[in-house]
Design a protein around this motif. Structure first.
Motif: not given
Length: 275
Positions: A51, A120, A122, A223, A225, A228
């Protein structure tokens, strides 16, 4: 696993060069981190999430070039349909492990899969990982006879060819696992000459495997981001498919990912699957 400012700046320079169609400079600062990633994939937890990288700031083409350069530090990228980097989009319905269809996992014949998130939405479904070792141990706790079935090679169809492989293998101390139910059932539905029928105990063993793979306590939800990079070893960590391969010229989707498949010098695939 957060990445430091200097390492992110090095990748930024690589992306800027790729965007200008210039050679991607060596990733010298990222190299030690990638060495650690390799160890984590092979002998650690089997997955890693990087990340803080600026992959999403210079366009898809630059991100693909930088991803390929990064993958070359981990091993040998595999070609697929003319390019090592594939475009994946979503969302797709997420299988819950219950009902008529088994969960759909990545079963690529490689040692690592890199999934780069470029976009991606939400409300996109999470990415779900499950430890193959944890699944193995839970099946063993519930039904040792079923576990023995999953250690026996079964005929399956892979790329149109008949092969025999077990779900779980242990060779020279190396544990490896591949989820094979759909391929086994495909071989049973269209039997080829010389294909042995699945044993009577294999279907109930697969049913138990599916039940265990849906246990909330064993699931890790991620999840991603934009920017990532998720890397995982498909022989140690099973990831449910929530994306589909898409043509490069298809319209943008709520979820935009790039996939790179990698083989490594020490391969659980080749150790566990001789020949």
């Amino acid at each position: 696993m957060p990445v430091g400012t200097e390492e992110a700046a090095e990748l930024e320079a690589a992306l800027t060069a790729a965007e200008a169609a210039a050679p991607v400079p060596p990733l010298t600062r990222l190299a030690p981190i990638l060495t650690g990633v390799t160890a984590r994939l092979d002998t650690g937890r089997g997955f890693c999430l990087l990340r803080g990288l600026p992959f999403d700031r210079h366009g898809a083409a630059a991100a693909e070039a930088a991803l390929l350069a990064l993958g070359q530090h981990l091993g040998k990228p595999l070609d697929g349909n003319g390019s090592p980097v594939a475009r994946l989009t979503g969302p797709l319905p997420v299988e819950d492990g219950h009902g008529s269809r088994p969960p759909n996992f990545h079963i690529e014949a490689c040692d690592a899969i890199a999934l780069l998130c470029l976009a991606n939405a939400p409300d996109s479904p999470p990415h779900i990982l499950v430890s193959a070792g944890a699944v193995h141990n839970e099946v063993m706790r519930r039904d040792r006879a079923a576990l023995a079935e999953l250690y026996r090679p079964a005929a399956l169809l892979e790329d149109g060819e008949l092969v025999e492989r077990a779900v779980f293998t242990m060779t020279e101390g190396a544990f490896a696992a591949r989820y094979t139910r759909a391929a086994v059932e495909a071989a049973a539905a269209a039997p080829l000459p010389g294909a042995p029928p699945p044993s009577a105990g294999l279907r109930p063993a697969f049913d138990l495997l599916d039940t265990v793979c849906a246990e909330p306590a064993l699931l890790l939800k991620i999840e991603p981001r934009p920017g990532d990079l998720l890397l995982f070893n498909p022989h140690l960590v099973w990831k449910r498919r929530t994306l589909v391969d898409s043509p490069a010229d298809a319209p943008e989707a709520p979820q935009e990912f790039r996939r790179l498949r990698i083989t490594m010098a020490h391969s659980r695939r080749t150790v566990a699957e001789p020949g």
